[in-house]
Design an enzyme around this catalytic site. Structure first.
Site, PDB file in Angstrom:
ATOM      1  N   GLU A  63     -48.805  57.822  24.961  1.00  6.38           N
ATOM      2  CA  GLU A  63     -49.795  58.899  24.928  1.00  6.38           C
ATOM      3  C   GLU A  63     -49.327  60.056  24.047  1.00  6.38           C
ATOM      4  O   GLU A  63     -50.130  60.663  23.339  1.00  6.38           O
ATOM      5  CB  GLU A  63     -50.081  59.377  26.344  1.00  6.38           C
ATOM      6  CG  GLU A  63     -50.887  58.359  27.139  1.00  6.38           C
ATOM      7  CD  GLU A  63     -51.055  58.730  28.606  1.00  6.38           C
ATOM      8  OE1 GLU A  63     -52.148  58.494  29.154  1.00  6.38           O
ATOM      9  OE2 GLU A  63     -50.087  59.251  29.208  1.00  6.38           O
ATOM     10  N   GLU A 117     -48.937  51.294  33.734  1.00  9.32           N
ATOM     11  CA  GLU A 117     -49.430  52.020  34.909  1.00  9.32           C
ATOM     12  C   GLU A 117     -50.088  51.124  35.946  1.00  9.32           C
ATOM     13  O   GLU A 117     -49.911  51.333  37.156  1.00  9.32           O
ATOM     14  CB  GLU A 117     -50.421  53.116  34.469  1.00  9.32           C
ATOM     15  CG  GLU A 117     -49.764  54.337  33.853  1.00  9.32           C
ATOM     16  CD  GLU A 117     -49.483  54.182  32.370  1.00  9.32           C
ATOM     17  OE1 GLU A 117     -49.101  55.179  31.730  1.00  9.32           O
ATOM     18  OE2 GLU A 117     -49.632  53.046  31.844  1.00  9.32           O
TER      19      GLU A 117
END
Length: 276
Positions: free
Chosen positions: A130, A150
């Site tokens: 990210e 995740e």
């Protein structure tokens, strides 16, 4: 290389501001280094705060024309969110407060109006990917890898991953990466458009700094305005984007640099940019 002490921070601010990042200078390029190698440069709240403060200062520093973001060590760009800290926060912070607590402390990258290049030197997982997605473009070492893990932990990417990845590589490839949690090597990252350049590990930082320096050598206001036109225009219909471009181009006609550039060309000399 210009080191931290020469940047425009108060002396008492430097110690508290830069415990988890490094900040150096090569000419007009600032080099930000995620510096928690003992935990693979995992991102904790302190690092996010420090990045935000450093980038805010670099925005105000007229001697900095561009920046490069990389990680300390050879193993990892960033392993993403510090899960130990997250576990403590998750247990001690009311759910109603979690969103405000986490997302009010952004990295500051999205607001950085100068060119910012990621130099991904190793593993990038979750929040590490990210961070790279927040940069304007990315170099990757040929040994680098990328993954969103995740869903293996009952989570989803929560700092822009689901949105910026799909805009960068397309919806199908974003679904592939995020839902499978598989690892993408540097060659595949280049092929799908996740990074723009793959280079030998030993050349990574030099190549990223060289491109940043090339950008920083141009008229500062023009560079920042061109970046704003591209980023803001991407969210607009073409007709509205063209109007935005016309408005920003007209604004640049009023600057001293817009007069200096053509004059220097006609006089066959290097322009002297004043940033105004």
């Amino acid at each position: 290389m210009r080191h931290l002490s020469s940047f425009p921070f108060a002396k008492d601010d430097m110690t508290s501001a830069f415990e988890t990042i490094g900040l150096d200078r090569q000419g007009s390029v600032a080099i930000l280094t995620l510096n928690r190698p003992d935990v693979m440069n995992a991102i904790n709240m302190q690092m996010r705060t420090e990045l935000r403060r450093a980038l805010a200062a670099l925005r105000r520093d007229a001697e900095v024309g561009a920046a490069v973001l990389t990680g300390a060590g050879d193993r990892s760009f960033s392993a993403g969110m510090d899960l130990r800290e997250f576990d403590r926060m998750n247990g001690g912070t009311p759910i109603a407060e979690m969103k405000r607590y986490r997302w009010e402390r952004g990295e500051g990258i999205a607001a950085f109006d100068k060119p910012l290049i990621a130099a991904v030197n190793g593993l990038a997982v979750g929040g590490g990917v990210e961070l790279a997605l927040l940069c304007d473009l990315s170099f990757a070492a040929d040994t680098a890898s990328f993954a969103f893990g995740e869903v293996k932990r009952g989570l989803i990417p929560g700092n822009g991953g689901t949105q910026r990845l799909s805009r960068r590589v397309g919806q199908a490839r974003a679904l592939d990466m995020i839902l499978s949690a598989r690892t993408v090597d540097a060659a595949e990252a280049l092929a799908i458009g996740l990074v723009e350049y793959v280079v030998p590990r030993t050349e990574l930082l030099a190549r990223a700094v060289a491109l940043a320096a090339q950008m920083a050598a141009h008229a500062p206001v023009a560079v920042r305005t061109a970046k704003a036109a591209i980023q803001r225009g991407a969210a607009l219909p073409l007709a509205d984007g063209l109007l935005l471009e016309q408005d920003l181009a007209t604004f640049l006609y009023t600057t001293e640099d817009a007069k200096e550039g053509p004059r220097a060309f006609l006089e066959k000399r290097t322009p002297v940019w004043r940033g105004r």
